[in-house]
Design a protein around this motif. Structure first.
Motif, short mmCIF file in Angstrom:
data_model
loop_
_atom_site.label_atom_id
_atom_site.label_comp_id
_atom_site.label_asym_id
_atom_site.label_seq_id
_atom_site.Cartn_x
_atom_site.Cartn_y
_atom_site.Cartn_z
N LEU A 46 0.81 -1.22 0.00
CA LEU A 46 0.00 0.00 0.00
C LEU A 46 0.85 1.27 0.00
O LEU A 46 0.41 2.34 0.42
CB LEU A 46 -0.96 0.01 1.20
N GLU A 47 2.10 1.16 -0.50
CA GLU A 47 2.97 2.33 -0.68
C GLU A 47 2.69 2.95 -2.04
O GLU A 47 2.41 2.24 -3.02
CB GLU A 47 4.44 1.92 -0.59
N PRO A 48 2.76 4.29 -2.14
CA PRO A 48 2.46 4.94 -3.43
C PRO A 48 3.46 4.53 -4.52
O PRO A 48 4.63 4.28 -4.23
CB PRO A 48 2.56 6.43 -3.11
N ILE A 49 2.98 4.47 -5.74
CA ILE A 49 3.83 4.16 -6.90
C ILE A 49 3.95 5.42 -7.75
O ILE A 49 3.00 5.82 -8.43
CB ILE A 49 3.23 3.01 -7.74
N PRO A 50 5.11 6.10 -7.71
CA PRO A 50 5.28 7.31 -8.52
C PRO A 50 5.70 6.97 -9.95
O PRO A 50 6.19 5.87 -10.23
CB PRO A 50 6.39 8.06 -7.78
N TYR A 51 5.50 7.93 -10.86
CA TYR A 51 6.01 7.90 -12.23
C TYR A 51 5.44 6.75 -13.06
O TYR A 51 6.07 6.27 -14.00
CB TYR A 51 7.55 7.84 -12.25
N ALA A 52 4.23 6.29 -12.72
CA ALA A 52 3.54 5.32 -13.56
C ALA A 52 2.79 6.07 -14.67
O ALA A 52 2.42 7.23 -14.51
CB ALA A 52 2.57 4.48 -12.73
N THR A 53 2.55 5.39 -15.78
CA THR A 53 1.88 6.00 -16.93
C THR A 53 0.40 5.62 -16.93
O THR A 53 0.06 4.44 -16.87
CB THR A 53 2.52 5.52 -18.25
N VAL A 54 -0.47 6.62 -16.98
CA VAL A 54 -1.92 6.41 -17.04
C VAL A 54 -2.42 6.97 -18.36
O VAL A 54 -2.23 8.17 -18.65
CB VAL A 54 -2.63 7.10 -15.85
N SER A 55 -3.06 6.14 -19.18
CA SER A 55 -3.54 6.55 -20.50
C SER A 55 -5.03 6.25 -20.60
O SER A 55 -5.51 5.23 -20.08
CB SER A 55 -2.79 5.81 -21.62
N VAL A 56 -5.75 7.12 -21.30
CA VAL A 56 -7.18 6.94 -21.52
C VAL A 56 -7.43 6.88 -23.02
O VAL A 56 -6.94 7.73 -23.78
CB VAL A 56 -8.01 8.07 -20.87
N PHE A 57 -8.21 5.85 -23.47
CA PHE A 57 -8.52 5.64 -24.88
C PHE A 57 -10.03 5.64 -25.07
O PHE A 57 -10.80 5.33 -24.13
CB PHE A 57 -7.97 4.30 -25.38
N ASP A 58 -10.47 5.98 -26.29
CA ASP A 58 -11.89 5.80 -26.59
C ASP A 58 -12.15 4.33 -26.92
O ASP A 58 -11.23 3.50 -26.92
CB ASP A 58 -12.34 6.74 -27.70
N MET A 59 -13.39 3.97 -27.23
CA MET A 59 -13.74 2.57 -27.45
C MET A 59 -13.17 2.03 -28.76
O MET A 59 -13.20 0.82 -28.99
CB MET A 59 -15.26 2.39 -27.40
N GLU A 60 -12.63 2.92 -29.60
CA GLU A 60 -11.95 2.48 -30.82
C GLU A 60 -10.44 2.47 -30.63
O GLU A 60 -9.68 2.42 -31.59
CB GLU A 60 -12.33 3.40 -31.99
N GLU A 61 -10.02 2.54 -29.36
CA GLU A 61 -8.62 2.48 -28.95
C GLU A 61 -7.79 3.64 -29.50
O GLU A 61 -6.59 3.52 -29.70
CB GLU A 61 -8.00 1.14 -29.35
N GLN A 62 -8.42 4.79 -29.67
CA GLN A 62 -7.71 6.00 -30.04
C GLN A 62 -7.33 6.74 -28.75
O GLN A 62 -8.16 6.94 -27.86
CB GLN A 62 -8.57 6.91 -30.93
#
Length: 795
Positions: free
Chosen positions: A38-54
């Motif tokens: 339960l320690e924080p994880i810095p510098y991870a990548t978070v990406s959001v895509f539409d339903m067509e994976e754009q």
């Protein structure tokens, strides 16, 4: 000036009104990433895509593991979370007018055992990534810099090169400002980067178009060296031992201790080094049909004894406020023995030789005190930083020269000695405040005050009839003071996928130069505005493009202003020019970054327009001596391109290539001499890193810097080859490396100059091939620490 300031500030603040908009059609996703403890994880990548994976938008988790992805359409979408050493997580989301803001809470990431080996390999490599206003080179376990110094690290940083004389260049230009932890330092201004151990460096920021928050100095840009300050709980550290041929012996212990609110760090570096330099000159001079020839050979044996230490601590009053105090000290003693041999003859049968032996001792001491107070407000993202730094250094150098041969023929004495005493005090006070405004936007403001006082006392004496008298009237003391007051404001925001930053900086400079003889006494003062603009657009998850502009100033360095210099060579001198004026540059750049699992490609094109640029001017005095000094020209226009490529065809191999080229045109006159010039400068670098069987790692670098041309002097190309082999034991806590530098003994500066009255060719090598054996032992460091270090590369 007031109208200009109002206009530029208005332009900076205009986006606040143009792009301020309702959040009625914009969604946001936030959350926090934690590990199995339960320690924080810095510098991870978070990406959001539409339903067509754009790809729609993305973010990087901060030190606390938090992230926030904004400017999302109100529709169904998918979130993807990646972090080195953990399994990728994916989930569907639904954003609507009723649920515009989605907080997914704490997301616990699961360790991926299959990635652990790959993560350790990645941690051994240096990484390179592109941000809105800078390029960041994360220093890994590069073999060629283990046990080395800052110069060894910089030689592997994209866009940065180091010429055979040790000058650091950015895109082939020496007009670059080098900072330590975002501040100017006496170590950078005194060409003393070799005193900073590579183990102390966390990352290097290459800023070709700095934003308004940075000093405006450096027409080519800024290289910002960030030093490490580990904050792992408990006691940990490492010991580095290096032995070299020729002698380059280093012992460097370092530690870090963290308990509760207190964090202490420190390291000590002992260095014992020998250098062998070789220089030569062939010269022809023409006078009334008679040609005089000169052959000059110089052998230089240099020995350096160095001691340095960096100690400090952080105290955390709370999770929002902390204070840092640190002290750096470096002390060196350089002992040089130089042999200079001359042969002079002409076509009238005159032929004689002169032999000169020089002995010099230089003692240098550099000190730096720094403090920082940092406070994070309750309003997330709002931050206040206060910095104070005090540098003070001194240097004393004594030369003793004995000459044998026909000394009267060259108008010199048998015994000559010089004494040079220099010192500096530099005070810097700086404050920066960051204030988030609307979603995705923030305002940043800051002020800086700096006062630098430098003294230089130079005396040259010659022995005649058993008495020492002043040589060539060289007996003077010069005092230089520089006061700078600066303030800036910059605004950053997003509009859909676009991210932009606009800023303006104002700097007032007051320079006073005084000398005992009143020969160079002068005062200069000027106030200037330095706007900057940065625009970034993520085309998709793998590609992004950036456009930037900045206005820069290149103030003359202290050494380019000093009119005194060493006179060990009676035939050639390089001096400063106290009448130099600053130059101003408008810089534009377009850059693209493509990043995939195996490839990363970063091509850029740039254009720089400079007024009052500086260039070396070569003249031959009535007495026959060659003298070079920097002078101001009218203008310089430069257009160029660069490309950096990283390719990993398999996880055990990484290949890097870089090439840059620029075409410039200079115009100007000096003392009736036409200084117009037009030429192309170019260079490239190749680096290969490989993981071999038996836990061996291999790395090699080949670099070539092409020829350069000015109105008077042509510099020929030079190349170098470095290579190293390393292995590790005891769960990677003990590593042993064997390295070779300048293996081909080809790191040589060659220059040519010619006119109607002379022709000269010069060649010089500061040192030849060098080899070293290094051992690094880590204390209380585990494989998970290496995973943590590898993840820092995601910045």
């Amino acid at each position: 000036m007031k109208k200009q300031l109002i206009l530029i500030c208005s332009l900076c603040l205009l986006p606040l009104f143009l792009f301020a908009q309702s959040a009625s059609n914009i969604g946001k996703v936030s959350g926090k990433l934690v590990n199995e403890k339960l320690e924080p994880i810095p510098y991870a990548t978070v990406s959001v895509f539409d339903m067509e994976e754009q790809f729609l938008a993305g973010a990087i988790t901060d030190e606390g593991g938090y992230f926030e992805v904004i400017e999302l359409p109100l529709a169904a979408c998918m979130i993807e979370i990646k972090s080195l050493g953990y399994k990728t997580k994916k989930a569907g989301l639904e954003l609507s007018k009723k649920t515009k803001k989605v907080d997914i809470g704490e997301v616990q990431m699961e360790l991926d055992q299959q990635q652990l080996e790959a993560v350790e390999i990645t941690g051994e490599q240096s990484s390179y990534n592109l941000r809105l206003d800078k390029k960041v080179f994360q220093v890994g376990k590069d073999i060629l810099s283990e046990g080395g110094n800052a110069i060894d690290v910089l030689e592997q940083v994209p866009l940065v090169s180091v010429d055979p004389s040790g000058t650091v260049m950015l895109r082939g230009s020496s007009q670059v400002q080098i900072l330590i932890n975002g501040k100017r330092s006496g170590l950078t201004m005194n060409n003393a980067l070799e005193q900073i151990g590579s183990e102390n460096i966390e990352r290097v920021e290459v800023i070709t178009n700095p934003s308004a928050s940075f000093d405006a100095s450096g027409s080519a840009g800024i290289i910002n060296i960030i030093l490490k300050k580990k904050r792992k709980e408990g006691l940990n550290g490492q010991i580095t031992v290096v032995a070299g041929i020729p002698a380059n012996h280093i012992v460097m212990p370092g530690f870090n201790f963290r308990k509760g609110k207190l964090n202490l760090f420190g390291n000590y570096r002992w260095r014992y080094s020998d250098y062998n330099g070789n220089y030569s000159m062939k010269q022809e001079t023409y006078n009334n049909g008679n040609t005089t020839f000169l052959d000059h050979v110089e052998d230089e044996d240099r020995h350096d004894d160095g001691r340095s230490g960096y100690y400090g601590g952080d105290y955390y009053f709370s999770d929002k406020s902390s204070v840092t105090l640190a002290y750096y000290r470096s002390k060196t003693k350089d002992t040089d023995v130089t042999q200079l041999d001359y042969r002079i003859w002409d076509n009238n049968s005159t032929d004689f030789e002169i032999f000169r032996t020089g002995n010099s001792v230089e003692n240098r001491a550099y000190n730096q005190l720094e403090s920082n107070f940092s406070h994070h407000f309750d309003d997330k993202g709002q931050k206040l930083n206060l910095d104070f730094q005090y540098d003070f250094w001194n240097s004393t150098k004594d030369w003793n020269l004995d000459t044998e041969g026909d000394v009267k023929a060259v108008n010199t004495g048998k015994a000559l000695r010089t004494t040079n005493k220099a010192g500096s005090k530099d005070y810097v006070l700086r404050g920066d405040w960051i204030k988030p405004l609307t979603k995705g936007s923030k305002l940043e403001m800051g002020v800086k005050l700096e006062n630098r006082i430098v003294t230089n006392d130079y005396l040259a004496e010659i022995e005649q009839d058993n008495e020492w008298t002043t040589y060539d009237d060289i007996d003077n003391e010069l005092d230089y003071s520089e006061r700078i007051g600066a303030a800036y404001i910059q605004y950053q925001n997003r509009f859909k996928k676009w991210e932009y930053q606009l800023g303006i900086r104002s700097e007032y400079t007051l320079i006073d130069i005084e000398d005992v003889e009143a020969t160079y006494t002068d005062q200069k003062k000027y106030i200037n505005l330095f706007p900057s603009a940065h625009l970034s657009y993520p085309i998709n998850e793998q590609n992004s493009v950036q456009l930037s502009y900045s206005r820069r100033i290149n103030r003359p360095s202290l050494w380019s202003l000093y009119p005194f210099n060493e006179i060990k060579d009676f035939n050639f001198q390089q001096i400063g020019n106290p009448s130099l004026n600053p130059s101003f540059t408008n810089s534009y750049e377009l850059s693209l970054l493509h990043a995939s699992d195996k490839w990363s490609i970063n091509p850029s094109i740039f254009w720089r327009q400079t007024n009052d640029p500086t260039q070396d001017y070569l003249e031959r005095t009535v007495g026959g001596m060659f003298i070079t000094k920097p002078v101001n020209l009218d203008n310089r226009n430069e257009a160029g391109a660069s490309i950096s490529i990283n390719y990993s065809p398999v996880k055990m191999l990484r290949l890097s290539a870089e090439m840059n080229a620029a075409r410039f045109q200079e115009k100007g006159m000096y003392e009736g001499q036409n200084m117009d010039a037009e030429a192309t400068n170019w260079g490239f670098r190749l680096i290969s890193s490989m993981r071999l069987p038996l836990n061996l790692r291999w790395q090699a670098m080949f670099a070539y810097q092409g020829p350069e041309q000015s109105a008077q002097i042509q510099y020929l190309g030079a190349y170098t080859l470095n290579s190293g082999l390393s292995t590790s034991f005891l769960d990677d806590n003990l590593s042993v490396s064997l390295r070779g530098f300048n293996i081909l003994n080809s790191r040589v500066t060659r220059a040519k100059a010619a006119s109607a009255t002379y022709k000269a060719e010069q060649e010089g090598a500061r040192y030849g091939a060098r080899y070293s054996l290094g051992i690094v032992y880590k204390i209380n460091q585990t494989p998970k620490d290496r995973i943590r270090e590898a993840k820092r590369g995601n910045r």
